[in-house]
Design a protein around this motif. Structure first.
Motif, mmCIF file in Angstrom:
data_model
loop_
_atom_site.group_PDB
_atom_site.id
_atom_site.type_symbol
_atom_site.label_atom_id
_atom_site.label_comp_id
_atom_site.label_asym_id
_atom_site.label_seq_id
_atom_site.Cartn_x
_atom_site.Cartn_y
_atom_site.Cartn_z
ATOM 1 N N SER A 1 0.857 -1.180 0.000
ATOM 2 C CA SER A 1 0.000 0.000 0.000
ATOM 3 C C SER A 1 0.899 1.238 0.000
ATOM 4 C CB SER A 1 -0.959 -0.039 1.190
ATOM 5 O OG SER A 1 -1.989 0.919 1.038
ATOM 6 N N VAL A 2 0.342 2.363 0.385
ATOM 7 C CA VAL A 2 1.018 3.637 0.158
ATOM 8 C C VAL A 2 1.140 4.432 1.457
ATOM 9 C CG1 VAL A 2 1.083 5.702 -1.298
ATOM 10 C CG2 VAL A 2 -0.122 3.663 -2.106
ATOM 11 N N VAL A 3 2.322 4.993 1.702
ATOM 12 C CA VAL A 3 2.509 5.907 2.828
ATOM 13 C C VAL A 3 1.513 7.067 2.707
ATOM 14 C CG1 VAL A 3 4.060 7.681 3.759
ATOM 15 C CG2 VAL A 3 4.934 5.376 3.312
ATOM 16 N N GLY A 4 0.824 7.346 3.793
ATOM 17 C CA GLY A 4 -0.129 8.458 3.805
ATOM 18 C C GLY A 4 -1.540 8.090 3.397
ATOM 19 N N THR A 5 -1.792 6.795 3.146
ATOM 20 C CA THR A 5 -3.136 6.369 2.708
ATOM 21 C C THR A 5 -4.227 6.901 3.629
ATOM 22 O OG1 THR A 5 -2.434 4.397 1.504
ATOM 23 C CG2 THR A 5 -4.635 4.346 2.444
ATOM 24 N N ASP A 6 -4.035 6.779 4.932
ATOM 25 C CA ASP A 6 -5.070 7.214 5.880
ATOM 26 C C ASP A 6 -5.206 8.733 5.943
ATOM 27 O OD1 ASP A 6 -2.548 7.467 7.037
ATOM 28 O OD2 ASP A 6 -3.259 7.076 9.068
ATOM 29 N N ARG A 7 -4.230 9.461 5.382
ATOM 30 C CA ARG A 7 -4.278 10.932 5.402
ATOM 31 C C ARG A 7 -4.765 11.511 4.072
ATOM 32 N NH1 ARG A 7 0.769 9.555 7.915
ATOM 33 N NH2 ARG A 7 2.023 10.068 6.075
ATOM 34 N N LEU A 8 -5.094 10.635 3.122
ATOM 35 C CA LEU A 8 -5.476 11.080 1.777
ATOM 36 C C LEU A 8 -6.888 10.621 1.419
ATOM 37 C CD1 LEU A 8 -2.058 10.259 0.108
ATOM 38 C CD2 LEU A 8 -3.080 12.550 0.163
#
Length: 248
Positions: A95-102
């Motif tokens: 998955s991707v760093v920052g997913t929960d912030r985007l």
């Protein structure tokens, strides 16, 4: 051990299959063009027979909000059900760093839904959060382009080489499940607008990069540290400048 790589013929998947095979594991590339389709379930039971680990590095063919959500929900649900029936003991997802912030972005809402399905599955798991790949810099520019102008916010980004992502996912796959998130990033922190400006110039791309603090990223507003990992991230070795020099 037998490791099935979903999305095993793509950018990360093909590198991962190679790295696992080099270390003596039975790495199987699973993708529609090898007869395995996670959306329909075709070939899943057969390919998972005898597998200890499943690594999901697949991606949606469409990034439209509804399509990408349908892809990750359906494919992940089918995959986890098949893994349970096959007795798989470790599920790894990229998955991707920052997913929960985007979460303003439809793509990242879909990735968040994927992660939540994995966490609730009961299968021991590890989720690898990577920063954006060096290879995706043109894509970031493209999604932020209007005419000949690229509008990007002056926020931090810490991109990583796809080879280093594949290595990190491979290490995670053959290790014990962490039942949580592992972060991986490149060695250098850039300002997003400056990084894309540098990357386009190196390619002879004539587009103009404009610094715009209000510019969205993949449809979401970003803060200074939205795209960078936390202090415990594994830092890869390959520098963007070295990779860029090799592309010429």
């Amino acid at each position: 051990m037998k490791v099935v790589v979903i999305g095993g013929t793509g950018l990360i998947g093909s590198k991962l299959v190679g790295k696992l095979s080099e270390h003596g594991h039975e790495a199987v590339a699973a993708a529609p063009n090898t007869g395995v389709n996670t959306l329909t379930g075709e070939g899943l039971a057969e390919v998972l027979e005898g597998a200890s680990v499943v690594v999901d590095v697949s991606n949606s063919p469409s990034f439209a909000d509804d399509a990408v959500m349908d892809f990750f929900r359906t494919s992940t649900t089918n995959l986890l059900k098949a893994e349970t029936e096959a007795g798989v003991t470790h599920h790894v997802a990229l998955s991707v760093v920052g997913t929960d912030r985007l979460q303003e972005s439809g793509y990242f809402r879909a990735k968040q839904a994927q992660e939540e399905l994995i966490q609730a599955s009961g299968i021991p798991y590890s989720i690898v959060h990577a920063t954006q790949f060096f290879e995706f810099m043109k894509g970031i520019a493209d999604m932020s382009t209007e005419g000949d102008t690229v509008r990007l916010a002056p926020v931090k980004i810490q991109p990583i080489y796809s080879d280093d992502v594949a290595a990190a996912v491979g290490r995670t796959a053959v290790g014990s499940p962490v039942n949580g998130v592992v972060e991986v990033a490149g060695p250098d922190v850039f300002q997003l607008d400056e990084l894309i400006r540098k990357g386009l110039a190196a390619k002879g791309d004539p587009r103009t990069v404009v610094t715009d603090p209000q510019a969205p990223y993949s449809g979401a507003q970003v803060q200074e540290t939205t795209l960078v990992p936390g202090p415990d991230a594994h830092i890869a070795e390959t520098r963007f400048a070295d990779w860029l020099a090799q592309q010429k």
